[in-house]
Motif scaffolding. Structure first.
Motif, PDB file in Angstrom:
ATOM      1  N   THR A 160       0.818  -1.214   0.000  1.00  0.00           N
ATOM      2  CA  THR A 160       0.000   0.000   0.000  1.00  0.00           C
ATOM      3  C   THR A 160       0.853   1.266   0.000  1.00  0.00           C
ATOM      4  O   THR A 160       0.355   2.335   0.399  1.00  0.00           O
ATOM      5  N   LYS A 161       2.088   1.183  -0.435  1.00  0.00           N
ATOM      6  CA  LYS A 161       2.938   2.371  -0.464  1.00  0.00           C
ATOM      7  C   LYS A 161       2.364   3.494  -1.330  1.00  0.00           C
ATOM      8  O   LYS A 161       2.411   4.669  -0.931  1.00  0.00           O
ATOM      9  N   PRO A 162       1.823   3.209  -2.526  1.00  0.00           N
ATOM     10  CA  PRO A 162       1.283   4.327  -3.328  1.00  0.00           C
ATOM     11  C   PRO A 162       0.156   5.083  -2.632  1.00  0.00           C
ATOM     12  O   PRO A 162       0.153   6.311  -2.599  1.00  0.00           O
ATOM     13  N   ILE A 163      -0.813   4.352  -2.061  1.00  0.00           N
ATOM     14  CA  ILE A 163      -1.922   5.034  -1.408  1.00  0.00           C
ATOM     15  C   ILE A 163      -1.480   5.676  -0.110  1.00  0.00           C
ATOM     16  O   ILE A 163      -2.003   6.733   0.290  1.00  0.00           O
ATOM     17  N   LEU A 164      -0.494   5.097   0.579  1.00  0.00           N
ATOM     18  CA  LEU A 164       0.029   5.723   1.792  1.00  0.00           C
ATOM     19  C   LEU A 164       0.719   7.049   1.467  1.00  0.00           C
ATOM     20  O   LEU A 164       0.572   8.040   2.194  1.00  0.00           O
ATOM     21  N   ALA A 165       1.482   7.066   0.374  1.00  0.00           N
ATOM     22  CA  ALA A 165       2.138   8.314  -0.032  1.00  0.00           C
ATOM     23  C   ALA A 165       1.115   9.371  -0.434  1.00  0.00           C
ATOM     24  O   ALA A 165       1.257  10.552  -0.093  1.00  0.00           O
ATOM     25  N   THR A 166       0.071   8.954  -1.145  1.00  0.00           N
ATOM     26  CA  THR A 166      -0.970   9.902  -1.540  1.00  0.00           C
ATOM     27  C   THR A 166      -1.683  10.476  -0.323  1.00  0.00           C
ATOM     28  O   THR A 166      -1.876  11.695  -0.215  1.00  0.00           O
ATOM     29  N   LEU A 167      -2.062   9.600   0.606  1.00  0.00           N
ATOM     30  CA  LEU A 167      -2.708  10.077   1.822  1.00  0.00           C
ATOM     31  C   LEU A 167      -1.764  10.946   2.646  1.00  0.00           C
ATOM     32  O   LEU A 167      -2.193  11.925   3.265  1.00  0.00           O
ATOM     33  N   TYR A 189       4.967   8.456  -6.205  1.00  0.00           N
ATOM     34  CA  TYR A 189       3.948   7.588  -5.616  1.00  0.00           C
ATOM     35  C   TYR A 189       2.552   8.119  -5.878  1.00  0.00           C
ATOM     36  O   TYR A 189       1.605   7.352  -6.066  1.00  0.00           O
ATOM     37  N   LEU A 190       2.414   9.440  -5.909  1.00  0.00           N
ATOM     38  CA  LEU A 190       1.103  10.024  -6.174  1.00  0.00           C
ATOM     39  C   LEU A 190       0.623   9.694  -7.575  1.00  0.00           C
ATOM     40  O   LEU A 190      -0.524   9.305  -7.788  1.00  0.00           O
ATOM     41  N   VAL A 191       1.511   9.789  -8.556  1.00  0.00           N
ATOM     42  CA  VAL A 191       1.156   9.471  -9.940  1.00  0.00           C
ATOM     43  C   VAL A 191       0.860   7.975 -10.078  1.00  0.00           C
ATOM     44  O   VAL A 191      -0.081   7.570 -10.784  1.00  0.00           O
ATOM     45  N   ASN A 192       1.639   7.130  -9.387  1.00  0.00           N
ATOM     46  CA  ASN A 192       1.397   5.687  -9.462  1.00  0.00           C
ATOM     47  C   ASN A 192       0.038   5.318  -8.887  1.00  0.00           C
ATOM     48  O   ASN A 192      -0.678   4.466  -9.437  1.00  0.00           O
ATOM     49  N   SER A 193      -0.338   5.945  -7.772  1.00  0.00           N
ATOM     50  CA  SER A 193      -1.630   5.628  -7.182  1.00  0.00           C
ATOM     51  C   SER A 193      -2.781   6.052  -8.087  1.00  0.00           C
ATOM     52  O   SER A 193      -3.798   5.366  -8.167  1.00  0.00           O
ATOM     53  N   ILE A 194      -2.627   7.175  -8.765  1.00  0.00           N
ATOM     54  CA  ILE A 194      -3.673   7.631  -9.691  1.00  0.00           C
ATOM     55  C   ILE A 194      -3.768   6.703 -10.905  1.00  0.00           C
ATOM     56  O   ILE A 194      -4.858   6.356 -11.371  1.00  0.00           O
ATOM     57  N   SER A 195      -2.609   6.262 -11.423  1.00  0.00           N
ATOM     58  CA  SER A 195      -2.612   5.383 -12.591  1.00  0.00           C
ATOM     59  C   SER A 195      -3.144   4.005 -12.257  1.00  0.00           C
ATOM     60  O   SER A 195      -3.660   3.305 -13.140  1.00  0.00           O
ATOM     61  N   MET A 196      -3.051   3.580 -10.986  1.00  0.00           N
ATOM     62  CA  MET A 196      -3.542   2.261 -10.588  1.00  0.00           C
ATOM     63  C   MET A 196      -5.010   2.280 -10.216  1.00  0.00           C
ATOM     64  O   MET A 196      -5.583   1.244  -9.870  1.00  0.00           O
TER      65      MET A 196
END
Length: 287
Positions: free
Chosen positions: A204-211, A276-283
């Motif tokens: 959950t690193k991408p969503i953790l970074a976004t949050l 990480y923010l871009v990765n979470s959006i793309s996923m």
């Protein structure tokens, strides 16, 4: 009898068609450039005014003839501004760490655990979205004041830790993780804490970074709750301190310099966690 080898017929390969170039959509580029200029112009004015020499005419009257760091050095040497910055860092960083830990734990429980009343509890938790913060401000202040939390860091931080939006986002992200990972970990004898620490958190690193970015910006720019709780310079944050400078009649250059210095940490956090923010959006939407 003689055998004659026949040469296989060859077919000429057709030349591959060249890919067509996409048409240049100049109206869209012009519109994006105009919107970008309108968005960036206030920040340019802010930094120019902050770096202008004291007493020199500046924007919007005219562009300053030279730039100076005197305003910035004066602010950094002032004990009040540095104290507000340290208080804001404590308020933001501690809140981010605790919210990410609690939201990820709650999201894992709501997504992968089955217990009585799970869905009803989740819907009740999401119902807090409908209640504006201003409606709970006075009851929360009365409760914290009766517990002796006024003008303290724990009174400033603890009431902001219940973040239903963070729990909902973590739950939606963890729910899409394959159940086979958790079942295999249980077969291998992994405890719940080990599953959470070695499976849930790394995935959950991408969503953790976004949050983390959202929560940090929210607490860094928070004004109403620190204004109510922080009643002295020992706990006062940057937003409340900048408002006090304006009421005290501070020069415009000092106000712009303080605002510029307060924006820099936000830009730094976004630059470090942008990947990480871009990765979470793309996923989003992918399983």
């Amino acid at each position: 009898m003689t055998l004659t080898a026949t040469r296989p017929a060859t077919t000429k390969a057709k030349p591959s068609a060249k890919p067509r170039r996409k048409p240049f959509r100049w109206p869209l580029w012009v519109l994006l450039a105009l919107v970008s200029a309108i968005t960036v112009s206030p920040f340019v004015v802010m930094f120019v005014v902050a770096l202008s020499p004291p007493g020199s005419p500046t924007l919007p009257v005219q562009w300053p003839e030279s730039l100076s760091l005197k305003t910035i050095t004066d602010l950094l040497s002032a004990s009040g501004f540095l104290g507000w910055t340290v208080n804001t860092v404590i308020y933001s960083v501690v809140s981010v760490v605790i919210i990410l830990l609690t939201a990820s734990m709650a999201g894992y429980a709501f997504a992968k655990k089955r217990f009585p009343g799970r869905d009803a509890m989740m819907w009740a938790f999401l119902a807090t979205f409908m209640v504006p913060f201003q409606a709970t401000l006075i009851p929360m202040f009365v409760l914290v004041s009766q517990l002796g939390g006024v003008d303290t860091f724990w009174g400033l931080i603890v009431p902001t830790l219940a973040n239903s939006q963070a729990v909902f986002l973590m739950r939606q992200f963890i729910r899409d993780l394959p159940d086979e990972l958790f079942e295999a970990a249980k077969v291998d004898g992994a405890s719940e804490w080990r599953i959470y620490w070695q499976i849930v958190l790394p995935l959950t690193k991408p969503i953790l970074a976004t949050l983390g970015v959202f929560v940090f910006l929210w607490h860094w720019n928070d004004f109403l709750w620190p204004l109510v709780m922080a009643q002295s310079d020992e706990v006062r944050t940057l937003t409340v301190g900048l408002a006090s400078l304006r009421t005290e009649g501070a020069p415009l250059a000092h106000l712009m310099g303080s605002a510029a210095l307060s924006v820099l940490p936000c830009l730094l956090v976004f630059a470090l966690l942008q990947r990480y923010l871009v990765n979470s959006i793309s996923m989003t939407g992918l399983k």
